[in-house]
Write an enzyme that holds these catalytic residues in place. Structure first.
Site, mmCIF file in Angstrom:
data_model
loop_
_atom_site.group_PDB
_atom_site.id
_atom_site.type_symbol
_atom_site.label_atom_id
_atom_site.label_comp_id
_atom_site.label_asym_id
_atom_site.label_seq_id
_atom_site.Cartn_x
_atom_site.Cartn_y
_atom_site.Cartn_z
ATOM 1 N N SER A 64 -47.382 21.730 15.637
ATOM 2 C CA SER A 64 -46.799 20.648 16.433
ATOM 3 C C SER A 64 -47.767 20.076 17.466
ATOM 4 O O SER A 64 -48.828 19.579 17.124
ATOM 5 C CB SER A 64 -45.522 21.174 17.081
ATOM 6 O OG SER A 64 -44.899 20.186 17.832
ATOM 7 N N GLU A 370 -33.581 16.990 23.918
ATOM 8 C CA GLU A 370 -34.279 17.694 24.983
ATOM 9 C C GLU A 370 -35.043 16.628 25.771
ATOM 10 O O GLU A 370 -35.446 15.603 25.209
ATOM 11 C CB GLU A 370 -35.265 18.703 24.405
ATOM 12 C CG GLU A 370 -34.580 19.923 23.806
ATOM 13 C CD GLU A 370 -35.558 21.058 23.504
ATOM 14 O OE1 GLU A 370 -35.369 22.144 24.059
ATOM 15 O OE2 GLU A 370 -36.505 20.846 22.731
ATOM 16 N N ALA A 371 -35.290 16.900 27.055
ATOM 17 C CA ALA A 371 -36.012 15.925 27.874
ATOM 18 C C ALA A 371 -37.381 15.612 27.270
ATOM 19 O O ALA A 371 -37.895 14.501 27.391
ATOM 20 C CB ALA A 371 -36.170 16.462 29.292
ATOM 21 N N ASN A 372 -37.950 16.585 26.532
ATOM 22 C CA ASN A 372 -39.277 16.379 25.941
ATOM 23 C C ASN A 372 -39.287 15.413 24.755
ATOM 24 O O ASN A 372 -40.337 15.154 24.168
ATOM 25 C CB ASN A 372 -39.890 17.721 25.549
ATOM 26 C CG ASN A 372 -39.075 18.455 24.471
ATOM 27 O OD1 ASN A 372 -38.363 17.837 23.683
ATOM 28 N ND2 ASN A 372 -39.172 19.765 24.438
ATOM 29 N N SER A 498 -41.118 31.367 29.383
ATOM 30 C CA SER A 498 -41.409 30.457 28.278
ATOM 31 C C SER A 498 -41.234 31.179 26.954
ATOM 32 O O SER A 498 -41.474 32.377 26.856
ATOM 33 C CB SER A 498 -42.841 29.957 28.407
ATOM 34 O OG SER A 498 -43.319 29.517 27.161
#
Ligand code: 16G
Ligand code: MG
Length: 542
Positions: A64, A370-372, A498
């Site tokens: 990714s 998601e905010a991303n 994380s």
């Protein structure tokens, strides 16, 4: 199972000594040179999963938004979804077993999940454009074939395209044709039909600049362009011809650094977007006449789409329930806008696509982002049937809205978040509503926020509850955060380990950037002291 063949092939894929990896939210990810054995083993595991589910299973080779030198792998379940959590454990176990135990671990898993070893297996494979991906996907293929599984290698694909292929193949083509052309045609047809009615003032409305992160998105969007060119003209930047993958570009870079990527020519007020390295995330942005950069992230996308869907649902007059799913990272202003202005219920889940996807399946129309910038909209079978039926009825306002919804269903990737599909939905909504990117941006103003990382000896000393918004361990940390939050207006802060890096993440928002910065700093100090920080103390000043 031909155990001799397995032993012979496995010898080519020795596990590096002492290497322990975990199948996390995004599968396995690390430096590409350490992944050969993992790929081979994931080929083996995909065969077992395929036999168990009696379905086609997908394997995607990608890391990714990680640097080009990294790589990764994840398995895709029958309905195009992320691998079931219980199988994540099997994946971890298999990847970490010592070479001499490989056979017995494989047999153990087969027994635990009651696999019929005589069942046929079928696995489809896709890969991103990383230099290491081709060889690594060959290792997956080797793993599949040594266990007698059949393979279809799609070669270069975006991650969402592979999810789409798996979904198509397991629903006898009902969802679509399992080829890239089938994907291009399905989405483009829905887009062109949807935008057909849009009022368009001037050419600029239909032009979009796309930063492709020097990744697979450039290749696939380039192939797809001709299919929707009557509705939208896209200009590709960072198309991989010169730059390095994800290097100072791509959705993750733009979102984390809150600045434009390198390699894109931006004139003021032009609509631009960025994909990430495997094209499953998207963020939009523009530069205003004063040169200020404005980011429209996953929260802004969720808001635009939810308002549009809510209006259409009201027009068709059916009681379809809409739910919006976010994570703790969603900007407080977006949540307030969704609840108070759009008037849709909002739910918060843990970070990671599988959690949001799962929650969104509870609604007739489940919007998750998601905010991303990773997200999509899921429609229940019942909602889809109802909408299709209404769309067939006589021409009136209701059926027009239903027809639009029908195209929206086809345009959204129902298997996973998809940058190409999301981009087309957003472009369609903007065209239909006659909105400029500035007007969209003005729906609400983001609360200033700051994210920080803290290094600790063991990030698992932090555990959280309430969708990661409260820390339950170590003792005293949540109390400390509560006291700090009280010092600032409109403030909120949380910490979580994380899932993809060996760090603790800190998030803070408040009424001003200064306050958000100092709250984030103070919280990171609390984490450092109470959760066993290592190395340098967090620094203030940004
Ligand atoms: C992975 C997740 C993404 C999440 C991110 C959080 C998938 C496919 N991707 O990239 O959803 O936002 O991890 O990373 O699930 P973090 O745990 O390091 O904050
Ligand atoms: Mg991605």
């Amino acid at each position: 199972m031909d155990l001799d063949a397995l032993t012979k092939h496995a010898a080519f894929y020795a596990k590096p000594d002492g290497l322990i990896l975990q199948y996390g939210t995004a599968g396995f990810r690390t430096k590409a040179e350490h992944l050969d054995h993992v790929m081979f083993r994931m080929g083996l595991l995909a065969v077992l999963r395929s036999k168990q589910t009696k379905s086609t299973i997908g394997v995607m080779v990608t890391a990714s938004h990680n640097p080009e030198e990294d790589n990764g792998v994840k398995l895709v379940d029958p309905l195009g979804e992320m691998l079931a959590p219980s199988w994540e454990e099997h994946a971890t176990c298999l990847a970490n077993s010592e070479d001499q135990n490989l056979q017995s671990v494989l047999m153990d898993i087969s027994e635990k999940v009651a696999v019929n070893l005589h069942q046929d297996a079928f696995v489809v494979i896709g890969r991103d454009t990383r230099p290491s991906s081709e060889k690594l996907s060959q290792s997956v293929i080797d793993g599949v074939t040594v266990l007698g599984g059949q393979v279809h290698d799609y070669g270069l694909l975006t991650t969402p395209q592979l999810h789409y292929m798996v979904y198509c193949r397991n629903t006898s083509g009902q969802y679509g044709e399992a080829t890239t052309e089938g994907y291009y045609k399905k989405l483009s047809k829905a887009f062109v039909e949807l935008t057909g009615q849009a009022f368009c003032s001037g050419d600029d409305h239909r032009k979009l600049k796309v930063d492709c992160a020097n990744g697979i998105g450039a290749l696939k969007l380039g192939e797809m362009k001709p299919y929707f060119s009557q509705g939208l003209s896209v200009q590709l930047f960072n198309d991989g011809s010169g730059g390095k993958l994800n290097y100072y570009c791509g959705a993750d870079f733009v979102k984390t650094h809150q600045k434009p990527p390198q390699g894109i020519e931006m004139k003021s007020n032009e609509r631009c977007c960025s994909f990430d390295g495997d094209a499953d995330r998207i963020v939009y942005y523009y530069q205003d006449v004063d040169g200020h950069f404005h980011l429209l992230d996953g929260d802004k996308i969720a808001t635009l789409i939810s308002s549009f869907l809510k209006e259409l649902v009201l027009e068709i007059g059916e009681s379809l329930n809409i739910g919006v799913v976010q994570t703790a990272y969603a900007n407080g202003s977006s949540t307030r806008y969704l609840e108070e202005v759009v008037k849709v219920p909002v739910y918060c889940t843990k970070t990671g696509v599988k959690h949001l996807h799962h929650k969104a399946q509870e609604f007739d129309i489940g919007v998750y982002f998601e905010a991303n910038g990773h997200g999509t909209v899921l429609f229940s079978k019942a909602a889809e049937t109802k909408i299709k039926q209404l769309a067939k009825e006589l021409e009136d306002k209701k059926s027009k809205a239903a027809k639009m919804l029908e195209n929206v269903i086809d345009l959204f990737n129902q298997a996973t978040g998809d940058a190409i599909s999301d981009m087309l939905v957003i472009e369609a909504v903007l065209a239909l509503k006659g909105l400029t990117i500035q007007q969209w941006d003005a729906l609400y103003t983001d609360l200033p926020n700051r994210q920080l990382k803290v290094k600790v000896a063991d990030r698992q000393v932090i555990s959280t509850t309430d969708a990661e918004r409260q820390a339950v361990k170590p003792p005293g940390l949540q109390e400390a955060i509560n006291d700090l939050v009280k010092k600032y207006k409109l403030s909120r802060a949380f910490v979580r380990p994380s899932g993809t890096e060996d760090i603790v993440r800190v998030y803070a928002e408040a009424d001003s950037q200064e306050s958000a910065d100092s709250l984030a700093y103070e919280v990171s100090l609390a984490v450092f002291h109470l959760a066993g920080g290592v190395g340098e103390r967090p620094q203030s000043g940004f």
